[in-house]
Design a protein around this motif. Structure first.
Motif, PDB file in Angstrom:
ATOM      1  N   GLU A  14       0.844  -1.196   0.000  1.00 52.63           N
ATOM      2  CA  GLU A  14       0.000   0.000   0.000  1.00 52.63           C
ATOM      3  C   GLU A  14       0.877   1.242   0.000  1.00 52.63           C
ATOM      4  O   GLU A  14       2.039   1.204   0.425  1.00 52.63           O
ATOM      5  N   HIS A  15       0.340   2.324  -0.518  1.00 53.50           N
ATOM      6  CA  HIS A  15       1.052   3.597  -0.548  1.00 53.50           C
ATOM      7  C   HIS A  15       0.301   4.604   0.306  1.00 53.50           C
ATOM      8  O   HIS A  15      -0.911   4.793   0.139  1.00 53.50           O
ATOM      9  N   VAL A  16       1.022   5.250   1.218  1.00 51.63           N
ATOM     10  CA  VAL A  16       0.437   6.277   2.073  1.00 51.63           C
ATOM     11  C   VAL A  16       0.805   7.634   1.485  1.00 51.63           C
ATOM     12  O   VAL A  16       1.999   7.944   1.360  1.00 51.63           O
ATOM     13  N   PRO A  17      -0.159   8.445   1.090  1.00 58.48           N
ATOM     14  CA  PRO A  17       0.155   9.745   0.489  1.00 58.48           C
ATOM     15  C   PRO A  17       0.974  10.620   1.424  1.00 58.48           C
ATOM     16  O   PRO A  17       0.924  10.476   2.651  1.00 58.48           O
ATOM     17  N   ALA A  18       1.750  11.522   0.811  1.00 59.94           N
ATOM     18  CA  ALA A  18       2.568  12.437   1.603  1.00 59.94           C
ATOM     19  C   ALA A  18       1.684  13.319   2.471  1.00 59.94           C
ATOM     20  O   ALA A  18       0.595  13.741   2.067  1.00 59.94           O
ATOM     21  N   THR A  19       2.168  13.593   3.635  1.00 61.09           N
ATOM     22  CA  THR A  19       1.419  14.445   4.567  1.00 61.09           C
ATOM     23  C   THR A  19       2.221  15.691   4.874  1.00 61.09           C
ATOM     24  O   THR A  19       3.455  15.666   4.905  1.00 61.09           O
ATOM     25  N   TRP A  20       1.519  16.775   5.098  1.00 55.39           N
ATOM     26  CA  TRP A  20       2.149  18.037   5.459  1.00 55.39           C
ATOM     27  C   TRP A  20       1.830  18.328   6.921  1.00 55.39           C
ATOM     28  O   TRP A  20       0.742  18.027   7.401  1.00 55.39           O
ATOM     29  N   LYS A  21       2.758  18.904   7.605  1.00 50.06           N
ATOM     30  CA  LYS A  21       2.516  19.279   8.987  1.00 50.06           C
ATOM     31  C   LYS A  21       3.358  20.488   9.337  1.00 50.06           C
ATOM     32  O   LYS A  21       4.383  20.767   8.696  1.00 50.06           O
ATOM     33  N   PRO A  42      14.160  20.498   6.997  1.00 46.56           N
ATOM     34  CA  PRO A  42      15.157  19.843   6.140  1.00 46.56           C
ATOM     35  C   PRO A  42      14.560  18.817   5.184  1.00 46.56           C
ATOM     36  O   PRO A  42      15.039  18.665   4.063  1.00 46.56           O
ATOM     37  N   GLN A  43      13.525  18.106   5.607  1.00 43.64           N
ATOM     38  CA  GLN A  43      12.908  17.115   4.724  1.00 43.64           C
ATOM     39  C   GLN A  43      12.269  17.791   3.508  1.00 43.64           C
ATOM     40  O   GLN A  43      12.393  17.311   2.378  1.00 43.64           O
ATOM     41  N   LEU A  44      11.587  18.903   3.743  1.00 44.89           N
ATOM     42  CA  LEU A  44      10.954  19.623   2.644  1.00 44.89           C
ATOM     43  C   LEU A  44      12.000  20.217   1.702  1.00 44.89           C
ATOM     44  O   LEU A  44      11.875  20.115   0.474  1.00 44.89           O
ATOM     45  N   LEU A  45      13.038  20.816   2.264  1.00 38.49           N
ATOM     46  CA  LEU A  45      14.085  21.396   1.432  1.00 38.49           C
ATOM     47  C   LEU A  45      14.775  20.325   0.590  1.00 38.49           C
ATOM     48  O   LEU A  45      15.056  20.533  -0.598  1.00 38.49           O
ATOM     49  N   ALA A  46      15.051  19.186   1.216  1.00 41.84           N
ATOM     50  CA  ALA A  46      15.676  18.093   0.477  1.00 41.84           C
ATOM     51  C   ALA A  46      14.775  17.608  -0.651  1.00 41.84           C
ATOM     52  O   ALA A  46      15.243  17.308  -1.751  1.00 41.84           O
ATOM     53  N   GLN A  47      13.479  17.550  -0.387  1.00 43.86           N
ATOM     54  CA  GLN A  47      12.535  17.107  -1.411  1.00 43.86           C
ATOM     55  C   GLN A  47      12.515  18.072  -2.593  1.00 43.86           C
ATOM     56  O   GLN A  47      12.484  17.660  -3.761  1.00 43.86           O
ATOM     57  N   TRP A 106      14.409  29.315  -1.335  1.00 44.97           N
ATOM     58  CA  TRP A 106      14.880  28.178  -0.543  1.00 44.97           C
ATOM     59  C   TRP A 106      15.988  27.415  -1.268  1.00 44.97           C
ATOM     60  O   TRP A 106      16.970  26.985  -0.654  1.00 44.97           O
ATOM     61  N   VAL A 107      15.845  27.242  -2.579  1.00 42.72           N
ATOM     62  CA  VAL A 107      16.877  26.543  -3.349  1.00 42.72           C
ATOM     63  C   VAL A 107      18.193  27.311  -3.293  1.00 42.72           C
ATOM     64  O   VAL A 107      19.268  26.729  -3.075  1.00 42.72           O
ATOM     65  N   GLY A 108      18.123  28.642  -3.471  1.00 47.54           N
ATOM     66  CA  GLY A 108      19.343  29.450  -3.412  1.00 47.54           C
ATOM     67  C   GLY A 108      19.995  29.405  -2.047  1.00 47.54           C
ATOM     68  O   GLY A 108      21.231  29.311  -1.932  1.00 47.54           O
ATOM     69  N   ALA A 109      19.186  29.467  -0.995  1.00 47.90           N
ATOM     70  CA  ALA A 109      19.737  29.420   0.360  1.00 47.90           C
ATOM     71  C   ALA A 109      20.372  28.065   0.648  1.00 47.90           C
ATOM     72  O   ALA A 109      21.419  27.971   1.296  1.00 47.90           O
ATOM     73  N   CYS A 110      19.754  26.984   0.166  1.00 47.32           N
ATOM     74  CA  CYS A 110      20.329  25.643   0.353  1.00 47.32           C
ATOM     75  C   CYS A 110      21.662  25.522  -0.373  1.00 47.32           C
ATOM     76  O   CYS A 110      22.613  24.911   0.147  1.00 47.32           O
ATOM     77  N   ALA A 111      21.746  26.081  -1.583  1.00 45.30           N
ATOM     78  CA  ALA A 111      22.997  26.015  -2.333  1.00 45.30           C
ATOM     79  C   ALA A 111      24.118  26.706  -1.573  1.00 45.30           C
ATOM     80  O   ALA A 111      25.250  26.196  -1.503  1.00 45.30           O
ATOM     81  N   TRP A 124      20.323  11.762   2.160  1.00 51.21           N
ATOM     82  CA  TRP A 124      21.557  12.479   2.498  1.00 51.21           C
ATOM     83  C   TRP A 124      21.297  13.978   2.601  1.00 51.21           C
ATOM     84  O   TRP A 124      21.746  14.625   3.560  1.00 51.21           O
ATOM     85  N   LEU A 125      20.588  14.536   1.646  1.00 47.24           N
ATOM     86  CA  LEU A 125      20.295  15.968   1.679  1.00 47.24           C
ATOM     87  C   LEU A 125      19.515  16.351   2.929  1.00 47.24           C
ATOM     88  O   LEU A 125      19.828  17.350   3.594  1.00 47.24           O
ATOM     89  N   ALA A 126      18.496  15.559   3.258  1.00 50.58           N
ATOM     90  CA  ALA A 126      17.674  15.875   4.424  1.00 50.58           C
ATOM     91  C   ALA A 126      18.496  15.833   5.705  1.00 50.58           C
ATOM     92  O   ALA A 126      18.383  16.714   6.574  1.00 50.58           O
ATOM     93  N   ASP A 127      19.331  14.821   5.844  1.00 48.83           N
ATOM     94  CA  ASP A 127      20.121  14.676   7.067  1.00 48.83           C
ATOM     95  C   ASP A 127      21.190  15.763   7.163  1.00 48.83           C
ATOM     96  O   ASP A 127      21.395  16.350   8.238  1.00 48.83           O
TER      97      ASP A 127
END
Length: 509
Positions: free
Chosen positions: A136-143, A177-182, A216-221, A482-485
């Motif tokens: 089964e697949h559980v859809p992504a959740t936002w919080k 971090p999870q959202l930015l990595a995504q 966010w992409v620029g700040a992560c870079a 790796w990105l998220a961590d």
């Protein structure tokens, strides 16, 4: 045009000279015709045929047809079972399935059985259980995560105490971090532009502006740039690097120009090296020779690349800080013969491909061996083949017109023969530049989706993130994890221990 015999000279020597000249023109015309036919065939194959020597597109098409046939068979069976459920035999219908992955989370749903026997009313005792697994697949959740810092006041001195504010992955950012990595992974690995990501997130109930995602992409870079610099030092310390480049469309004023992404890959595994593989990317607005010269200004060692003339300045004698040794790619040279063998069924080209493939067969046997073992095998088995190939090239070349496509393919090798044969005396050299070609392949696929980079600065930012993601891929690391961590840890991680976060050293927190 009709030739008038009365206009011909009576001198035999003059007639012979005219005949030789006419024959030469005929040979050149025929070579030009063959060259044009080859060009047309290549263009037609690029438009309608397979995109690689292994027939990748044909394979994809066959797999698609197979999947559709299997879907049709399954639909027919399901339709028959729905129409006549009583005729379906569960034992015969049970398919042979591979077990579901062990690492996936399991959720047990127990369907309770009766407690008393339906025949005699006696109490039942448990004999065991049958487990049927369903994927089964559980859809992504936002919080929204609320970081609550309680304040305390000292009753004696009135001092207010509070836990320090946690560091965010990006300054003043409201993204975890999870959202930015995504976002980074989707943009540079899954090749989803930010405007498409915006629409996907909006469908999930999270409204984010494209400009916010871009910030966010620029700040992560900027946050991850120290790791990019560490990868640069690691790649430039290699004894041998692979080089390749690919085009990248860049939005300019009122038009779209063509920039370049240059890939520099370190991969010591073929000659038994212990250093981790890594990929470094640079962006440039054009393909001028000055760019690879600047990128490799501090490098000295072996360079494996194609025959692009812009690399010639790297191989000059007495170069500072050290010489760069050229090693040509046999895969590039083979490809020139392969096109002729595939499109024109040219016997000479078919023979050339066969001879070069014998060299690659030997290389597969010694892949991963130490340099001295590789050299010993090459001198014993590969050198006789290479010497025979050189003599064969020279003998066949004398029979061909300079305009012949086969002649140009032979000239490509003979003009660079020292660079092609350097692998016979150095076990660190590979026979091909495939390590770099594989690294830029994802970019070539992705640019069909994201259309163009927004600017030169966007190209440089893409080069930095590509270096991180491709290095993860080379080391068998999940780039998303790796990105998220790393984004969660890098602000609090000691600068002296930054190497611990590099993909080949990384251990998830």
């Amino acid at each position: 045009m009709t030739l008038d015999p009365a206009q011909l000279p009576d001198d035999i020597a003059t007639l012979k000279a005219m005949l030789v000249a006419a024959n030469k023109r005929a040979v050149e015309y025929n070579a030009e015709v063959e060259n044009l036919k080859l060009t047309i065939a290549k263009l037609q194959r690029d438009k309608f045929g397979a995109s690689s020597e292994r027939g990748a597109k044909l394979l994809d098409q066959l797999e698609l047809q197979l999947a559709e046939l299997e879907e049709a068979i399954a639909q027919d069976k399901a339709t028959a079972a729905i129409a006549e459920p009583q005729r379906a035999d569960p034992e015969k219908q049970k398919p042979a399935r591979r077990p579901l992955p062990e690492h996936l989370l399991r959720e047990r749903i127990v369907h309770a059985g009766p407690q008393y026997c339906p025949d005699c009313g006696g109490r039942l005792r448990k004999l065991g259980e049958d487990v049927t697994e369903t994927l089964e697949h559980v859809p992504a959740t936002w919080k929204v995560i609320q970081h609550v810092r309680e304040k305390f006041s000292c009753r004696k001195c009135e001092r207010i105490c509070q836990a320090p504010a946690p560091n965010h992955p990006i300054a003043r950012g409201r993204a975890g971090p999870q959202l930015l990595a995504q976002i980074l992974f989707n943009k540079y690995r899954a090749h989803l532009p930010l405007n498409r990501q915006r629409d996907i997130y909006a469908a999930d109930g999270a409204t984010l502006d494209t400009s916010t995602l871009a910030d966010w992409v620029g700040a992560c870079a900027a946050t991850l740039m120290p790791l990019v610099d560490a990868i640069k030092h690691h790649v430039m310390a290699a004894e041998r690097i692979h080089i390749d480049d690919t085009t990248v469309p860049v939005l300019a004023k009122g038009k779209c120009k063509t920039g370049r992404l240059w890939a520099y890959v370190r991969d010591d595994a073929p000659f038994g090296g212990n250093a981790a593989p890594a990929a470094l990317f640079y962006y440039s607005p054009n393909r001028a020779a000055v760019h690879p010269e600047q990128h490799l200004a501090t490098y000295s060692g072996i360079c494996q690349a194609d025959a692009y003339s812009g690399y010639n300045g790297l191989y000059v004698a007495g170069r500072k800080p050290g010489e760069i040794i050229e090693a040509s790619c046999w895969a590039h040279g083979r490809r020139k013969f392969y096109d002729l063998a595939d499109l024109q069924k040219a016997p000479l080209s078919i023979e050339a491909v066969k001879r070069i493939d014998e060299l690659f067969a030997i290389e597969r046997e010694i892949n991963g061996k130490p340099p001295d073992e590789r050299v010993a095998v090459r001198r014993e088995r590969s050198k006789p083949l290479v010497d025979d190939l050189e003599n064969w090239f020279k003998a066949e070349r004398r029979k061909l017109s300079s305009k012949s496509p086969t002649a140009r393919a032979i000239d490509y090798h003979l003009k660079r023969w020292p660079a092609f044969t350097r692998f016979l005396d150095d076990g660190r050299i590979c026979l091909s530049n495939n390590a770099a070609e594989r690294t830029v392949r994802g970019i070539a696929v992705g640019r069909r989706n994201w259309t163009f980079a927004g600017s030169d600065s966007g190209g440089r930012r893409a080069a930095a993130i590509y270096a991180l993601i491709e290095t993860c891929k080379l080391n068998g690391i999940d780039a998303l994890a790796w990105l998220a961590d790393v984004l969660a840890r890098i602000h609090d991680h000691p600068a002296k221990r930054l190497d611990e976060l590099l993909p080949w050293n990384w251990q998830a927190a």
